[in-house]
Motif scaffolding. Sequence first.
Motif, PDB file in Angstrom:
ATOM      1  N   PHE A 235      49.427 -45.760  44.398  1.00  0.00           N
ATOM      2  CA  PHE A 235      49.487 -45.270  45.788  1.00  0.00           C
ATOM      3  C   PHE A 235      48.075 -45.016  46.305  1.00  0.00           C
ATOM      4  O   PHE A 235      47.743 -45.351  47.437  1.00  0.00           O
ATOM      5  CB  PHE A 235      50.249 -43.940  45.870  1.00  0.00           C
ATOM      6  N   ALA A 236      47.256 -44.407  45.436  1.00  0.00           N
ATOM      7  CA  ALA A 236      45.908 -44.028  45.859  1.00  0.00           C
ATOM      8  C   ALA A 236      45.090 -45.270  46.190  1.00  0.00           C
ATOM      9  O   ALA A 236      44.388 -45.325  47.201  1.00  0.00           O
ATOM     10  CB  ALA A 236      45.230 -43.223  44.758  1.00  0.00           C
ATOM     11  N   THR A 237      45.200 -46.303  45.368  1.00  0.00           N
ATOM     12  CA  THR A 237      44.428 -47.520  45.595  1.00  0.00           C
ATOM     13  C   THR A 237      44.930 -48.230  46.849  1.00  0.00           C
ATOM     14  O   THR A 237      44.145 -48.632  47.708  1.00  0.00           O
ATOM     15  CB  THR A 237      44.574 -48.469  44.377  1.00  0.00           C
ATOM     16  N   ALA A 238      46.264 -48.341  46.960  1.00  0.00           N
ATOM     17  CA  ALA A 238      46.817 -49.103  48.085  1.00  0.00           C
ATOM     18  C   ALA A 238      46.554 -48.404  49.415  1.00  0.00           C
ATOM     19  O   ALA A 238      46.304 -49.062  50.424  1.00  0.00           O
ATOM     20  CB  ALA A 238      48.316 -49.304  47.875  1.00  0.00           C
ATOM     21  N   SER A 239      46.582 -47.069  49.419  1.00  0.00           N
ATOM     22  CA  SER A 239      46.448 -46.369  50.698  1.00  0.00           C
ATOM     23  C   SER A 239      45.005 -45.997  51.006  1.00  0.00           C
ATOM     24  O   SER A 239      44.687 -45.606  52.123  1.00  0.00           O
ATOM     25  CB  SER A 239      47.286 -45.086  50.672  1.00  0.00           C
ATOM     26  N   GLY A 240      44.154 -46.085  49.983  1.00  0.00           N
ATOM     27  CA  GLY A 240      42.752 -45.714  50.170  1.00  0.00           C
ATOM     28  C   GLY A 240      42.561 -44.203  50.295  1.00  0.00           C
ATOM     29  O   GLY A 240      41.487 -43.732  50.641  1.00  0.00           O
ATOM     30  N   GLU A 241      43.578 -43.440  49.990  1.00  0.00           N
ATOM     31  CA  GLU A 241      43.482 -41.983  50.174  1.00  0.00           C
ATOM     32  C   GLU A 241      42.872 -41.251  48.993  1.00  0.00           C
ATOM     33  O   GLU A 241      42.528 -40.082  49.111  1.00  0.00           O
ATOM     34  CB  GLU A 241      44.880 -41.394  50.404  1.00  0.00           C
ATOM     35  N   GLY A 242      42.836 -41.877  47.846  1.00  0.00           N
ATOM     36  CA  GLY A 242      42.328 -41.182  46.659  1.00  0.00           C
ATOM     37  C   GLY A 242      43.433 -40.364  46.011  1.00  0.00           C
ATOM     38  O   GLY A 242      44.388 -39.937  46.680  1.00  0.00           O
ATOM     39  N   VAL A 243      43.286 -40.167  44.691  1.00  0.00           N
ATOM     40  CA  VAL A 243      44.333 -39.479  43.920  1.00  0.00           C
ATOM     41  C   VAL A 243      44.553 -38.057  44.436  1.00  0.00           C
ATOM     42  O   VAL A 243      45.692 -37.605  44.613  1.00  0.00           O
ATOM     43  CB  VAL A 243      43.954 -39.472  42.419  1.00  0.00           C
ATOM     44  N   ALA A 244      43.460 -37.332  44.720  1.00  0.00           N
ATOM     45  CA  ALA A 244      43.612 -35.930  45.133  1.00  0.00           C
ATOM     46  C   ALA A 244      44.407 -35.853  46.442  1.00  0.00           C
ATOM     47  O   ALA A 244      45.302 -35.009  46.590  1.00  0.00           O
ATOM     48  CB  ALA A 244      42.243 -35.289  45.293  1.00  0.00           C
ATOM     49  N   GLY A 245      44.097 -36.755  47.368  1.00  0.00           N
ATOM     50  CA  GLY A 245      44.786 -36.748  48.667  1.00  0.00           C
ATOM     51  C   GLY A 245      46.267 -37.050  48.507  1.00  0.00           C
ATOM     52  O   GLY A 245      47.136 -36.399  49.109  1.00  0.00           O
TER      53      GLY A 245
ATOM     54  N   VAL B 192      44.292 -38.199  36.234  1.00  0.00           N
ATOM     55  CA  VAL B 192      45.318 -37.957  37.264  1.00  0.00           C
ATOM     56  C   VAL B 192      46.053 -36.656  36.948  1.00  0.00           C
ATOM     57  O   VAL B 192      46.263 -35.801  37.820  1.00  0.00           O
ATOM     58  CB  VAL B 192      46.321 -39.141  37.350  1.00  0.00           C
ATOM     59  N   HIS B 193      46.422 -36.482  35.678  1.00  0.00           N
ATOM     60  CA  HIS B 193      47.165 -35.265  35.318  1.00  0.00           C
ATOM     61  C   HIS B 193      46.302 -34.012  35.494  1.00  0.00           C
ATOM     62  O   HIS B 193      46.779 -32.989  35.986  1.00  0.00           O
ATOM     63  CB  HIS B 193      47.713 -35.383  33.885  1.00  0.00           C
ATOM     64  N   GLU B 194      45.045 -34.138  35.115  1.00  0.00           N
ATOM     65  CA  GLU B 194      44.191 -32.947  35.250  1.00  0.00           C
ATOM     66  C   GLU B 194      43.995 -32.598  36.722  1.00  0.00           C
ATOM     67  O   GLU B 194      43.961 -31.424  37.096  1.00  0.00           O
ATOM     68  CB  GLU B 194      42.870 -33.178  34.513  1.00  0.00           C
ATOM     69  N   GLN B 195      43.909 -33.618  37.566  1.00  0.00           N
ATOM     70  CA  GLN B 195      43.792 -33.363  39.009  1.00  0.00           C
ATOM     71  C   GLN B 195      45.062 -32.659  39.522  1.00  0.00           C
ATOM     72  O   GLN B 195      44.991 -31.707  40.306  1.00  0.00           O
ATOM     73  CB  GLN B 195      43.569 -34.685  39.761  1.00  0.00           C
ATOM     74  N   ALA B 196      46.211 -33.124  39.049  1.00  0.00           N
ATOM     75  CA  ALA B 196      47.475 -32.480  39.452  1.00  0.00           C
ATOM     76  C   ALA B 196      47.452 -31.007  39.028  1.00  0.00           C
ATOM     77  O   ALA B 196      47.785 -30.117  39.825  1.00  0.00           O
ATOM     78  CB  ALA B 196      48.656 -33.210  38.815  1.00  0.00           C
ATOM     79  N   HIS B 197      47.037 -30.751  37.797  1.00  0.00           N
ATOM     80  CA  HIS B 197      47.025 -29.360  37.311  1.00  0.00           C
ATOM     81  C   HIS B 197      46.092 -28.497  38.147  1.00  0.00           C
ATOM     82  O   HIS B 197      46.386 -27.346  38.439  1.00  0.00           O
ATOM     83  CB  HIS B 197      46.582 -29.314  35.839  1.00  0.00           C
ATOM     84  N   ARG B 198      44.965 -29.087  38.543  1.00  0.00           N
ATOM     85  CA  ARG B 198      43.988 -28.314  39.322  1.00  0.00           C
ATOM     86  C   ARG B 198      44.583 -27.818  40.628  1.00  0.00           C
ATOM     87  O   ARG B 198      44.195 -26.774  41.131  1.00  0.00           O
ATOM     88  CB  ARG B 198      42.771 -29.206  39.637  1.00  0.00           C
TER      89      ARG B 198
END
Length: 648
Positions: free
Chosen positions: A152-162, A204-210
């Motif tokens: 999703f992040a790559t396709a939308s250009g939003e980045g994982v955090a977004g 990705v998981h660590e970003q989710a936890h943050r």
Amino acid sequence: MNSRAQHIADALVKGAAGRRLNPSEAMALVDEPTPDLLQALGDAAHANRVARHGNRATYVFNVQINPSNVCSGRCEFCRYSVESLDDPRAYSLDEHEILEKVTHLAPTEVHITGGLNDLWPYERCRDLVRELRSQHAALHIKAFDAVEVEHFATASGEGVAGILAELIDAGVNALPGGGAEMFSERLRQRFWPGKMPARQWLAVHEQAHRIGLPTNATMLFGLGDTWEERVDHMLALRSSQDRCPGYECFIPLAYQPGDTDPVAHGPTPFVSLYVLALARLVLDNIPHIKSYWPSLGVPAAAAGLGYGADDMDGTLSEERIMHAAGASAPGGLARRRMAEMITIAGFEPVERDGLFHPVAASRGDRIGTRVSPQDDSASRPFRVSMIPYGNMAPYVQLGPPEGGSFVEEFPRASLASLRAGSVVASCAPVGGLPRLRGTVDCLGAFGIAARGPVQSVLLLSHVPFDDLRASDSVWVTDETASSVRLLCLLLGRDRGSGDLPRRAFDLAQASAALVIGDNAFLAHVRDGLYRGVRYPHVIDLSGEWYQRTGLPFVFARWVVRRDAPAHVRESLTAWLEQFRSREDELVAAAVPGEAQRLGLPADRVADYHAGVVRVLGPDEIRGQEAFLREWRLYSGTLAGGEPQWIAP
Ligand code: V47
Ligand code: SF4
């Protein structure tokens, strides 16, 4: 004791006490796995899990939603995905179907994961979550694994955090643990070279936890991985949890080979139990270890509770990923079965929510009573099976008989429960009654019947009914065998047994589908639409039966076990008599709730109920006898007994 044996013994003592094993101790446990060492590992892991969770083992009432199996991922082990919509096995569900399923089943948790494709782009996935959340405020939504989030992040250009922030805003409560596979780069290069490497999955998981989103972690084993690679995988997760906590649960997934397997066979129960016990000892900072029955198989998963696991995941109607690879575990389990499986394994079953908290006693299941051994209080000492279809709603409206409680289960399961004695009474499918002769008695003349079409058992077909032949195939619901017998009889009487259609195991490839209960009613209302496919021919089987015999068709009869105590029989009889005297009022009272549950206008639901006969007269009894007689005669003519597409 030599120094190696001492090293292992020390590691086991530490692990049993919940103390951290260093990498060398963890490796020592897998140096030479033997049955004796498995027992020692199991004992240590068990002590560790009992200190954390006591004798409890949890399960959740959940549903898996896999929106589409089209995936550009091409992982070599995956039997679930297909390359494009051109593949005959390809499917893509629609929102309506998904929402309806969730509304209908009313689970505690949904687990949403699918393939990487353009059919379900990010915005559509996010909006599905938004809609689910707006319709089901309390639902736990565990959705989209790290690989999907990255896509999703790559396709939308939003980045994982977004993406993660937006998914939380839409209503996601947790990320599932998929996509981790085995962190070994050696195996990634060999079997899933297109998939993200370990460090990216962990990021990705660590970003989710943050940002406060809990996650799970899986490990796919049995694809030629070494014990060292398994330990490394666990140690990488342990470090990630130290860095950035948020993993709730670890789930080892046993590789399911399917029929075009890249390795000879999946892991043995020995390896599965060893992995579970090892995980409990190594992952000192992850609270839960899941014994995932669709992948380990029911027996090994239940045994796993004694080897460190404390959770069995859930009821999981519609699990597709393991089953696409030929997993032999059943397609879904009723809550009662989950509880039973745990009890038989020697643990106390506790129904939980999506975050591993026990479900509050007040949040019972939608037909009135909690389905767990806690129902067996002194005030509710006997259990009555209740089929979770709309046509039973007036009985639910009446509430359970004095001294009893309802247990929700599909018709086939209710027969097994009657046989086993875990319920005392049921509105049991008529086709199963001959096998219960001597075990149960009919309770007066109460049941579910129809004098003509009633949209409770439908054959949805691409081919006109009279043209279905041996070259065709029929997919049948596994909720009951009775309706399957009716279909066989209707098809077989005219065609001869040699010309019966084959049984299809894949709905997408079937010429026709046999559906019952609410699914049948909804498919009728939607002009033959079922699971995203429109079937031009909708054949109502009780209507067909009536046309051919002039008799009503009896789907089910209220029966009681012959060994039921007198006061239980009296209570059930009084309850059914009460039903008889209040039937119209109870039907009218059930309609608004049913209309809301099914998302249909009340008059449509009222019409449906008007066609159902619940208090049977002489014609219904004749219809039932005729069906059982004809079935006996017909099945006696079949060379191999019942046609092979009737599941036992
Ligand atoms: O990542 C695919 C695995 C995973 C096969 O978070 C296979 O609670 C075995 O993530 N044999 C998806 N495994 C499933 C998943 C999951 C399952 C249960 C609970 C949770 C949770 C998450 O399934 C994939 C892949 O590792 N998988 N094909 C196969 N043939
Ligand atoms: Fe696609 Fe996931 Fe299957 Fe890989 S495991 S092919 S990413 S669905």
